[in-house]
Design a protein around this motif. Structure first.
Motif, short mmCIF file in Angstrom:
data_model
loop_
_atom_site.label_atom_id
_atom_site.label_comp_id
_atom_site.label_asym_id
_atom_site.label_seq_id
_atom_site.Cartn_x
_atom_site.Cartn_y
_atom_site.Cartn_z
N GLY A 1 1.23 9.01 -10.52
CA GLY A 1 0.28 8.37 -11.42
C GLY A 1 -0.27 7.09 -10.85
N VAL A 2 0.63 6.29 -10.23
CA VAL A 2 0.19 5.04 -9.62
C VAL A 2 -0.75 5.33 -8.46
CG1 VAL A 2 0.97 2.95 -8.47
CG2 VAL A 2 2.34 3.92 -10.29
N ALA A 3 -0.40 6.35 -7.65
CA ALA A 3 -1.23 6.69 -6.48
C ALA A 3 -2.63 7.11 -6.92
CB ALA A 3 -0.56 7.79 -5.67
N VAL A 4 -2.71 7.95 -7.96
CA VAL A 4 -4.03 8.40 -8.43
C VAL A 4 -4.84 7.22 -8.97
CG1 VAL A 4 -5.23 9.87 -10.10
CG2 VAL A 4 -3.23 10.74 -8.92
N ARG A 5 -4.15 6.32 -9.69
CA ARG A 5 -4.87 5.18 -10.27
C ARG A 5 -5.41 4.25 -9.19
NH1 ARG A 5 -1.16 1.89 -12.65
NH2 ARG A 5 -1.56 0.42 -11.00
N ILE A 6 -4.58 3.91 -8.16
CA ILE A 6 -5.10 2.99 -7.14
C ILE A 6 -6.21 3.66 -6.32
CG2 ILE A 6 -3.09 1.48 -7.01
CD1 ILE A 6 -2.15 2.88 -4.56
N LEU A 7 -6.11 4.97 -6.15
CA LEU A 7 -7.19 5.70 -5.47
C LEU A 7 -8.49 5.57 -6.27
CD1 LEU A 7 -8.07 7.75 -3.30
CD2 LEU A 7 -7.16 9.54 -4.75
N ALA A 8 -8.40 5.73 -7.59
CA ALA A 8 -9.59 5.61 -8.44
C ALA A 8 -10.13 4.18 -8.41
CB ALA A 8 -9.25 6.01 -9.87
N GLU A 9 -9.23 3.19 -8.35
CA GLU A 9 -9.68 1.80 -8.29
C GLU A 9 -10.44 1.54 -6.99
OE1 GLU A 9 -6.14 -0.52 -8.84
OE2 GLU A 9 -6.08 -0.19 -11.00
N VAL A 10 -9.94 2.12 -5.88
CA VAL A 10 -10.62 1.94 -4.60
C VAL A 10 -12.01 2.58 -4.63
CG1 VAL A 10 -10.57 2.62 -2.17
CG2 VAL A 10 -8.53 1.68 -3.22
N LEU A 11 -12.11 3.79 -5.21
CA LEU A 11 -13.41 4.45 -5.31
C LEU A 11 -14.38 3.60 -6.13
CD1 LEU A 11 -12.39 8.19 -5.89
CD2 LEU A 11 -13.30 7.19 -3.81
N ASP A 12 -13.87 2.98 -7.20
CA ASP A 12 -14.68 2.08 -8.02
C ASP A 12 -15.19 0.90 -7.19
OD1 ASP A 12 -14.40 3.50 -10.28
OD2 ASP A 12 -13.50 1.90 -11.48
N GLU A 13 -14.24 0.26 -6.47
CA GLU A 13 -14.59 -0.97 -5.77
C GLU A 13 -15.58 -0.72 -4.63
OE1 GLU A 13 -10.93 -2.90 -4.61
OE2 GLU A 13 -10.25 -2.93 -6.69
N LEU A 14 -15.46 0.44 -3.98
CA LEU A 14 -16.38 0.74 -2.88
C LEU A 14 -17.65 1.43 -3.37
CD1 LEU A 14 -13.83 1.98 -0.19
CD2 LEU A 14 -14.90 -0.25 -0.34
N LYS B 1 0.05 -3.11 -4.26
CA LYS B 1 -1.19 -3.79 -3.86
C LYS B 1 -1.47 -3.58 -2.38
CE LYS B 1 -1.48 -6.77 -7.73
NZ LYS B 1 -1.34 -8.05 -8.39
N LYS B 2 -0.40 -3.56 -1.56
CA LYS B 2 -0.61 -3.28 -0.13
C LYS B 2 -1.11 -1.85 0.07
CE LYS B 2 2.96 -6.31 1.69
NZ LYS B 2 4.37 -6.29 2.09
N ALA B 3 -0.57 -0.94 -0.72
CA ALA B 3 -0.99 0.46 -0.60
C ALA B 3 -2.47 0.59 -0.93
CB ALA B 3 -0.16 1.33 -1.55
N LYS B 4 -2.90 -0.15 -1.94
CA LYS B 4 -4.31 -0.09 -2.33
C LYS B 4 -5.20 -0.62 -1.21
CE LYS B 4 -7.38 -1.79 -5.86
NZ LYS B 4 -7.48 -2.66 -7.03
N GLN B 5 -4.76 -1.71 -0.56
CA GLN B 5 -5.55 -2.25 0.56
C GLN B 5 -5.64 -1.25 1.70
OE1 GLN B 5 -3.48 -5.89 1.31
NE2 GLN B 5 -4.42 -6.94 -0.40
N ALA B 6 -4.52 -0.55 1.95
CA ALA B 6 -4.51 0.43 3.04
C ALA B 6 -5.48 1.57 2.74
CB ALA B 6 -3.10 0.96 3.26
N ILE B 7 -5.48 2.04 1.49
CA ILE B 7 -6.39 3.13 1.11
C ILE B 7 -7.84 2.67 1.24
CG2 ILE B 7 -7.13 4.62 -0.78
CD1 ILE B 7 -4.26 4.66 -1.76
#
Lengths: 70, 252
Positions: B27-40, B187-193
């Protein structure tokens, strides 16, 4: 003074947020979900919430869906 | 005035409820992936090829076009998508069994061809959806339903370190292993993605993120104990870090 919004229909009672909160403002509630597991509730009588969103970052099920700060 | 410090990403479907077990880091992985898609700003411009396993349900939760691939063949399908539509952002979201066991050929050769695709692999050291069998990343000594006395080298061999293997491929632009056991690591994982998607959009080569995740149900642990296991056992073998980054400045 911060505030969080918990969507009880999404909470699966994993309790990861309870340990994550630096002020220990989240606790088990009397309410249960349909499996009989106790949900969590936000309890902040002294307005201590920082709005740091660590609970929401940790929550794997989007149950903590909004966090406000200040 | 109250400032909103957290809201659900727009790339997630409205009213989405994850079907994962309680405490699962998917769940966390899917959410941070969606956040990255939003930000980019990539939500409208992305196509994903999904895998088999617990990761299969991502198209139920994310607002991007998806094609379901046969078991292990997500990167082969993603190659076709990217070559037909090179302007699109293409990613795959796979588990370790899908990526590194049945799909290891497709995965390694996609990296060797240097396709401009981002692959995200969730490593939870077991086959979660089918009931906790021994997988390619199962740790030595770990008990699973198909290794009831624990994984031993004589019979089952060694676990695969995926991020290191992908980093050895010449077509790889970025290979990193991240963990979701603490908020700082999330947060580091999100930056890496985010970095992986940025490299993909520059067209520099294959990008890969391995995410250390938990499976409380099949490890027969509470979510909290499962995170302790990630910290104390998994991170000893699967060390987090960036194994290849061609955009980093050379220090030699």
């Amino acid at each position: 003074m911060g505030k969080i919004v918990i969507d009880e229909s999404r909470c699966k009672a994993c309790y990861l947020c309870i340990d994550e909160c630096p002020k220990k403002l989240i606790k088990k509630s009397e309410k249960t979900n349909k499996l009989g597991d106790h949900l969590v509730e936000f309890c902040d009588p002294n307005n201590e919430c920082l709005g740091c969103a660590m609970c929401a970052t940790r929550c794997p099920d989007l149950a903590i869906c909004e966090v406000y700060k200040g | 005035m109250a400032v909103q410090t957290f809201k659900l990403p727009k790339s997630l479907k409205e009213g989405a409820k994850f079907s994962f077990c309680p405490g699962c880091d998917h769940g966390v992985a899917v959410r941070i992936l969606a956040e990255v898609l939003d930000e980019l700003g990539l939500t409208e411009n992305t196509i994903t090829a999904t895998s088999i396993g617990c990761s299969v349900t991502i198209y139920d939760f994310i607002n991007v076009d998806a094609i379901e691939a046969p078991h292990g063949r997500a990167l082969a399908e993603a190659t076709g998508i990217k070559r037909a539509r090179p302007d699109k952002c293409v990613f795959t979201y796979q588990g370790d069994g899908d990526f590194a066991s049945i799909g290891i050929g497709e995965s390694l050769h996609c990296a060797l061809r240097g396709e401009n695709i981002t692959a995200i692999c969730i490593n939870n050291t077991t086959y979660g959806m089918t009931g906790g069998q021994l997988g390619p990343t199962t740790l030595l000594g770990q008990k699973t339903t198909t290794s009831p006395t624990g994984r031993n080298v004589e019979y089952y061999g060694y676990p695969i370190k995926i991020a290191e293997h992908i980093a050895l491929c010449d077509g790889t632009a970025y290979s990193a292993r991240v963990s979701l056991d603490t908020v700082a690591n999330i947060k580091k994982a999100k930056q890496a993605i985010k970095k992986a998607f940025e490299i993909q959009m520059k067209g520099l080569g294959f990008t890969f993120i391995e995410i250390l995740s938990t499976c409380p149900t099949n490890w027969k642990m509470t979510p909290e104990q499962a995170h302790d296991r990630v910290r104390n056992q998994m991170m000893e073998v699967f060390k987090p870090g960036v194994y290849k980054d061609i955009t980093a400045e050379k220090t030699v």
